[in-house]
Motif scaffolding. Sequence first.
Motif, short mmCIF file in Angstrom:
data_model
loop_
_atom_site.label_atom_id
_atom_site.label_comp_id
_atom_site.label_asym_id
_atom_site.label_seq_id
_atom_site.Cartn_x
_atom_site.Cartn_y
_atom_site.Cartn_z
N ALA A 1 8.32 -2.10 5.74
CA ALA A 1 7.53 -0.96 6.19
C ALA A 1 8.27 0.33 5.89
N THR A 2 7.51 1.41 5.76
CA THR A 2 8.10 2.74 5.79
C THR A 2 7.40 3.55 6.87
N GLU A 3 8.08 4.59 7.31
CA GLU A 3 7.56 5.40 8.40
C GLU A 3 8.14 6.81 8.28
N GLN A 4 7.55 7.74 9.03
CA GLN A 4 8.02 9.12 8.99
C GLN A 4 9.05 9.38 10.08
N PHE A 5 8.97 8.64 11.15
CA PHE A 5 9.84 8.86 12.31
C PHE A 5 10.66 7.61 12.59
N HIS B 1 11.31 6.11 15.18
CA HIS B 1 10.62 5.20 16.10
C HIS B 1 9.12 5.22 15.82
N GLY B 2 8.78 5.20 14.54
CA GLY B 2 7.40 5.41 14.12
C GLY B 2 6.56 4.17 13.96
N GLY B 3 7.07 3.03 14.42
CA GLY B 3 6.23 1.82 14.42
C GLY B 3 6.47 0.87 13.27
N VAL C 1 12.85 5.12 6.55
CA VAL C 1 12.32 6.33 7.20
C VAL C 1 12.37 7.46 6.18
N ASN C 2 11.23 8.06 5.86
CA ASN C 2 11.22 9.08 4.82
C ASN C 2 11.73 10.42 5.35
N ASP C 3 11.85 11.38 4.46
CA ASP C 3 12.54 12.63 4.84
C ASP C 3 11.58 13.81 5.03
N ASN C 4 10.37 13.53 5.44
CA ASN C 4 9.44 14.63 5.62
C ASN C 4 9.76 15.49 6.83
N VAL C 5 10.32 14.89 7.86
CA VAL C 5 10.49 15.62 9.13
C VAL C 5 11.91 15.56 9.65
N ASP D 1 0.87 -1.17 0.00
CA ASP D 1 0.00 0.00 0.00
C ASP D 1 0.91 1.22 0.00
N SER D 2 0.58 2.21 -0.78
CA SER D 2 1.43 3.41 -0.85
C SER D 2 0.60 4.57 -1.35
N LYS D 3 0.44 5.57 -0.51
CA LYS D 3 -0.35 6.74 -0.92
C LYS D 3 0.54 7.85 -1.46
N THR D 4 1.77 7.98 -0.94
CA THR D 4 2.63 9.09 -1.35
C THR D 4 3.98 8.63 -1.91
N GLY D 5 4.10 7.33 -2.22
CA GLY D 5 5.23 6.86 -3.01
C GLY D 5 6.41 6.27 -2.28
N ASN D 6 6.52 6.48 -0.97
CA ASN D 6 7.70 5.97 -0.26
C ASN D 6 7.75 4.44 -0.24
N THR D 7 6.62 3.83 0.06
CA THR D 7 6.60 2.37 0.17
C THR D 7 6.71 1.75 -1.22
N ARG D 8 6.15 2.40 -2.21
CA ARG D 8 6.32 1.94 -3.59
C ARG D 8 7.80 1.99 -3.99
N GLN D 9 8.49 3.06 -3.59
CA GLN D 9 9.92 3.16 -3.89
C GLN D 9 10.68 2.00 -3.25
N SER E 1 3.80 -1.97 3.93
CA SER E 1 2.83 -0.93 4.29
C SER E 1 3.54 0.23 4.97
N PRO E 2 3.02 1.44 4.76
CA PRO E 2 3.45 2.53 5.63
C PRO E 2 2.94 2.29 7.05
N SER E 3 3.63 2.89 8.00
CA SER E 3 3.13 2.88 9.38
C SER E 3 2.04 3.94 9.51
N TYR E 4 0.85 3.51 9.86
CA TYR E 4 -0.24 4.43 10.18
C TYR E 4 -0.59 4.18 11.64
N ALA E 5 -0.27 5.15 12.51
CA ALA E 5 -0.47 4.95 13.95
C ALA E 5 0.20 3.65 14.41
N ALA E 6 1.42 3.41 13.87
CA ALA E 6 2.22 2.24 14.22
C ALA E 6 1.54 0.92 13.88
C1 LIG Z 1 -2.93 8.54 8.60
C2 LIG Z 1 -1.41 8.47 8.71
C3 LIG Z 1 -0.84 7.95 9.85
C4 LIG Z 1 0.56 7.87 9.98
N1 LIG Z 1 1.10 7.36 11.12
C5 LIG Z 1 2.45 7.29 11.24
C6 LIG Z 1 3.06 6.73 12.41
O1 LIG Z 1 2.39 6.25 13.32
N2 LIG Z 1 4.41 6.71 12.49
C7 LIG Z 1 5.21 7.21 11.50
O2 LIG Z 1 6.43 7.18 11.63
N3 LIG Z 1 4.67 7.72 10.36
C8 LIG Z 1 3.32 7.75 10.21
N4 LIG Z 1 2.77 8.25 9.06
C9 LIG Z 1 3.67 8.61 7.95
C10 LIG Z 1 3.81 7.46 6.92
O3 LIG Z 1 3.99 6.21 7.53
C11 LIG Z 1 5.03 7.70 6.03
O4 LIG Z 1 5.03 8.99 5.49
C12 LIG Z 1 5.11 6.64 4.95
O5 LIG Z 1 6.41 6.61 4.40
C13 LIG Z 1 4.10 6.89 3.84
O6 LIG Z 1 4.19 5.89 2.88
P1 LIG Z 1 3.72 6.12 1.37
O7 LIG Z 1 4.48 7.29 0.83
O8 LIG Z 1 4.09 4.85 0.69
O9 LIG Z 1 2.25 6.36 1.39
C14 LIG Z 1 1.39 8.33 8.92
C15 LIG Z 1 0.79 8.86 7.76
C16 LIG Z 1 -0.58 8.93 7.65
C17 LIG Z 1 -1.19 9.48 6.38
#
Ligand SMILES: Cc1cc2nc3c(=O)[nH]c(=O)nc-3n(C[C@H](O)[C@H](O)[C@H](O)COP(=O)(O)O)c2cc1C
Length: 168
Positions: A89-93, A95-97, A135-139, A8-16, A56-61
Amino acid sequence: MKLAVIVDSKTGNTRQAADWIVQGMNQVEGMEAKAFTIPEVDEDFVKEARGIVIGSPSYAAQMTPDMHAWIMSAAGKLDFAGKLGGALATEQFTHGGGEAVIQSILIMEMFNGMLCYSGGKAWGMPVIHLGPVGVNDNVEKHNGMEHYKDNFIVFGERFAKKAAGIFR
Ligand SMILES: Cc1cc2nc3c(=O)[nH]c(=O)nc-3n(C[C@H](O)[C@H](O)[C@H](O)COP(=O)(O)O)c2cc1C
Protein backbone atom coordinates in the motif's frame (compact mmCIF):
# COMPACT_ATOMS: atom_id res chain seq x y z
CA MET A 1 9.19 -18.30 -13.11
CA LYS A 2 6.79 -15.44 -13.74
CA LEU A 3 5.71 -13.10 -10.91
CA ALA A 4 3.33 -10.14 -11.29
CA VAL A 5 2.87 -6.98 -9.26
CA ILE A 6 -0.48 -5.36 -10.03
CA VAL A 7 -1.48 -1.97 -8.65
CA ASP A 8 -3.96 0.81 -8.92
CA SER A 9 -2.10 4.11 -9.19
CA LYS A 10 -3.47 7.48 -10.18
CA THR A 11 -0.46 9.70 -9.36
CA GLY A 12 2.46 7.28 -9.60
CA ASN A 13 3.41 6.48 -6.00
CA THR A 14 2.02 2.96 -5.95
CA ARG A 15 3.40 2.30 -9.42
CA GLN A 16 6.83 3.37 -8.14
CA ALA A 17 6.51 0.94 -5.23
CA ALA A 18 5.51 -1.85 -7.65
CA ASP A 19 8.60 -1.18 -9.79
CA TRP A 20 10.83 -1.47 -6.71
CA ILE A 21 9.23 -4.78 -5.72
CA VAL A 22 9.82 -6.07 -9.25
CA GLN A 23 13.45 -4.96 -8.99
CA GLY A 24 13.82 -7.07 -5.85
CA MET A 25 12.04 -10.06 -7.40
CA ASN A 26 14.28 -10.01 -10.46
CA GLN A 27 17.36 -10.16 -8.23
CA VAL A 28 16.42 -13.78 -7.55
CA GLU A 29 17.74 -16.23 -10.12
CA GLY A 30 15.19 -17.58 -12.55
CA MET A 31 12.56 -14.91 -11.92
CA GLU A 32 10.77 -12.93 -14.61
CA ALA A 33 8.80 -10.28 -12.71
CA LYS A 34 6.69 -7.52 -14.22
CA ALA A 35 4.64 -4.64 -12.79
CA PHE A 36 1.29 -3.56 -14.19
CA THR A 37 -1.29 -0.94 -13.39
CA ILE A 38 -4.84 -2.21 -13.84
CA PRO A 39 -5.25 -1.02 -17.45
CA GLU A 40 -1.85 -2.47 -18.41
CA VAL A 41 -2.43 -6.00 -17.09
CA ASP A 42 -1.14 -8.70 -19.46
CA GLU A 43 -3.68 -11.42 -18.73
CA ASP A 44 -1.63 -14.24 -20.28
CA PHE A 45 1.39 -13.27 -18.17
CA VAL A 46 -0.68 -13.09 -14.97
CA LYS A 47 -2.35 -16.44 -15.63
CA GLU A 48 1.09 -18.05 -15.93
CA ALA A 49 2.52 -16.20 -12.89
CA ARG A 50 3.06 -18.34 -9.78
CA GLY A 51 2.80 -15.30 -7.52
CA ILE A 52 0.94 -12.00 -7.56
CA VAL A 53 1.51 -8.99 -5.31
CA ILE A 54 -1.45 -6.59 -5.36
CA GLY A 55 -1.18 -2.95 -4.31
CA SER A 56 -3.37 0.06 -3.78
CA PRO A 57 -3.20 3.58 -2.46
CA SER A 58 -5.12 4.18 0.74
CA TYR A 59 -8.40 5.90 -0.10
CA ALA A 60 -10.23 6.67 3.16
CA ALA A 61 -8.10 3.89 4.71
CA GLN A 62 -9.40 1.33 2.21
CA MET A 63 -8.22 -0.04 -1.12
CA THR A 64 -9.48 1.98 -4.06
CA PRO A 65 -12.88 1.07 -5.50
CA ASP A 66 -11.11 0.36 -8.82
CA MET A 67 -8.79 -2.19 -7.21
CA HIS A 68 -11.64 -3.85 -5.33
CA ALA A 69 -13.64 -4.14 -8.54
CA TRP A 70 -10.63 -5.42 -10.47
CA ILE A 71 -9.90 -8.20 -7.97
CA MET A 72 -13.55 -9.24 -8.01
CA SER A 73 -13.57 -9.46 -11.80
CA ALA A 74 -10.08 -10.88 -12.38
CA ALA A 75 -9.55 -13.51 -9.69
CA GLY A 76 -11.46 -16.28 -11.43
CA LYS A 77 -10.42 -15.67 -15.00
CA LEU A 78 -6.75 -15.10 -14.10
CA ASP A 79 -6.47 -18.27 -11.98
CA PHE A 80 -5.61 -16.66 -8.64
CA ALA A 81 -6.24 -19.89 -6.73
CA GLY A 82 -3.05 -21.62 -5.61
CA LYS A 83 -0.75 -18.70 -6.45
CA LEU A 84 1.47 -17.05 -3.84
CA GLY A 85 -0.09 -13.71 -2.85
CA GLY A 86 1.26 -10.55 -1.30
CA ALA A 87 0.09 -6.98 -0.77
CA LEU A 88 1.44 -3.44 -0.62
CA ALA A 89 0.00 0.00 0.00
CA THR A 90 0.92 3.64 -0.26
CA GLU A 91 -0.56 6.49 1.72
CA GLN A 92 -0.19 10.22 2.30
CA PHE A 93 -0.04 10.11 6.08
CA THR A 94 1.99 7.89 8.40
CA HIS A 95 -1.23 6.68 9.98
CA GLY A 96 -3.23 6.87 6.77
CA GLY A 97 -4.61 3.35 6.67
CA GLY A 98 -1.98 1.51 4.63
CA GLU A 99 -2.00 -1.53 6.90
CA ALA A 100 -5.79 -1.71 6.68
CA VAL A 101 -5.51 -1.63 2.89
CA ILE A 102 -3.01 -4.49 2.99
CA GLN A 103 -5.23 -6.55 5.29
CA SER A 104 -8.23 -6.16 3.02
CA ILE A 105 -6.20 -7.13 -0.06
CA LEU A 106 -4.84 -10.21 1.74
CA ILE A 107 -8.38 -11.19 2.76
CA MET A 108 -9.52 -11.03 -0.86
CA GLU A 109 -6.50 -13.07 -1.91
CA MET A 110 -7.27 -15.74 0.69
CA PHE A 111 -10.94 -15.69 -0.29
CA ASN A 112 -9.79 -16.57 -3.80
CA GLY A 113 -7.59 -19.44 -2.63
CA MET A 114 -4.18 -17.77 -2.74
CA LEU A 115 -1.29 -18.59 -0.37
CA CYS A 116 -0.48 -15.31 1.34
CA TYR A 117 3.05 -14.32 2.30
CA SER A 118 4.80 -11.27 3.72
CA GLY A 119 8.00 -12.70 5.14
CA GLY A 120 6.85 -11.36 8.52
CA LYS A 121 9.67 -11.18 11.06
CA ALA A 122 11.29 -14.39 9.83
CA TRP A 123 13.95 -12.59 7.78
CA GLY A 124 14.93 -10.12 10.52
CA MET A 125 15.49 -6.49 9.62
CA PRO A 126 13.71 -4.84 8.01
CA VAL A 127 10.74 -6.55 9.64
CA ILE A 128 7.75 -6.32 7.30
CA HIS A 129 4.70 -7.47 9.20
CA LEU A 130 1.91 -7.78 6.62
CA GLY A 131 3.36 -6.06 3.56
CA PRO A 132 5.32 -2.93 2.70
CA VAL A 133 3.73 0.52 3.06
CA GLY A 134 5.16 3.68 1.48
CA VAL A 135 4.28 7.16 2.71
CA ASN A 136 4.51 9.80 -0.03
CA ASP A 137 5.89 13.29 0.43
CA ASN A 138 2.89 15.44 -0.34
CA VAL A 139 2.35 16.62 3.23
CA GLU A 140 4.57 15.18 5.94
CA LYS A 141 8.11 16.54 5.67
CA HIS A 142 9.79 13.49 7.20
CA ASN A 143 8.28 11.09 4.69
CA GLY A 144 8.72 10.48 0.97
CA MET A 145 8.63 7.34 -1.14
CA GLU A 146 12.43 7.20 -1.43
CA HIS A 147 12.64 6.45 2.31
CA TYR A 148 10.74 3.20 1.67
CA LYS A 149 12.57 2.08 -1.47
CA ASP A 150 14.75 -0.53 0.24
CA ASN A 151 11.75 -2.07 2.03
CA PHE A 152 9.92 -2.59 -1.26
CA ILE A 153 13.00 -4.08 -2.92
CA VAL A 154 13.68 -6.47 -0.04
CA PHE A 155 10.02 -7.49 0.11
CA GLY A 156 10.16 -8.39 -3.58
CA GLU A 157 13.32 -10.42 -3.06
CA ARG A 158 11.86 -12.33 -0.09
CA PHE A 159 8.60 -12.99 -1.94
CA ALA A 160 10.47 -14.35 -4.96
CA LYS A 161 12.66 -16.60 -2.80
CA LYS A 162 9.55 -18.05 -1.18
CA ALA A 163 7.92 -18.58 -4.59
CA ALA A 164 11.09 -20.34 -5.77
CA GLY A 165 11.00 -22.61 -2.72
CA ILE A 166 7.33 -23.53 -3.12
CA PHE A 167 7.01 -23.93 -6.86
CA ARG A 168 10.42 -25.25 -7.87
C1 LIG B 1 -9.86 9.99 -2.89
C2 LIG B 1 -8.56 9.87 -2.11
C3 LIG B 1 -8.57 9.41 -0.81
C4 LIG B 1 -7.38 9.29 -0.08
N1 LIG B 1 -7.43 8.84 1.21
C5 LIG B 1 -6.28 8.72 1.91
C6 LIG B 1 -6.28 8.22 3.26
O1 LIG B 1 -7.32 7.83 3.80
N2 LIG B 1 -5.11 8.16 3.93
C7 LIG B 1 -3.92 8.57 3.38
O2 LIG B 1 -2.90 8.50 4.04
N3 LIG B 1 -3.88 9.02 2.09
C8 LIG B 1 -5.02 9.09 1.36
N4 LIG B 1 -4.97 9.53 0.06
C9 LIG B 1 -3.66 9.78 -0.54
C10 LIG B 1 -3.15 8.57 -1.36
O3 LIG B 1 -3.33 7.35 -0.68
C11 LIG B 1 -1.65 8.71 -1.62
O4 LIG B 1 -1.34 9.96 -2.17
C12 LIG B 1 -1.17 7.58 -2.51
O5 LIG B 1 0.23 7.47 -2.42
C13 LIG B 1 -1.57 7.79 -3.96
O6 LIG B 1 -1.13 6.73 -4.73
P1 LIG B 1 -0.87 6.88 -6.30
O7 LIG B 1 0.12 7.98 -6.50
O8 LIG B 1 -0.31 5.55 -6.70
O9 LIG B 1 -2.18 7.17 -6.95
C14 LIG B 1 -6.15 9.65 -0.67
C15 LIG B 1 -6.14 10.12 -2.00
C16 LIG B 1 -7.31 10.23 -2.71
C17 LIG B 1 -7.27 10.72 -4.14
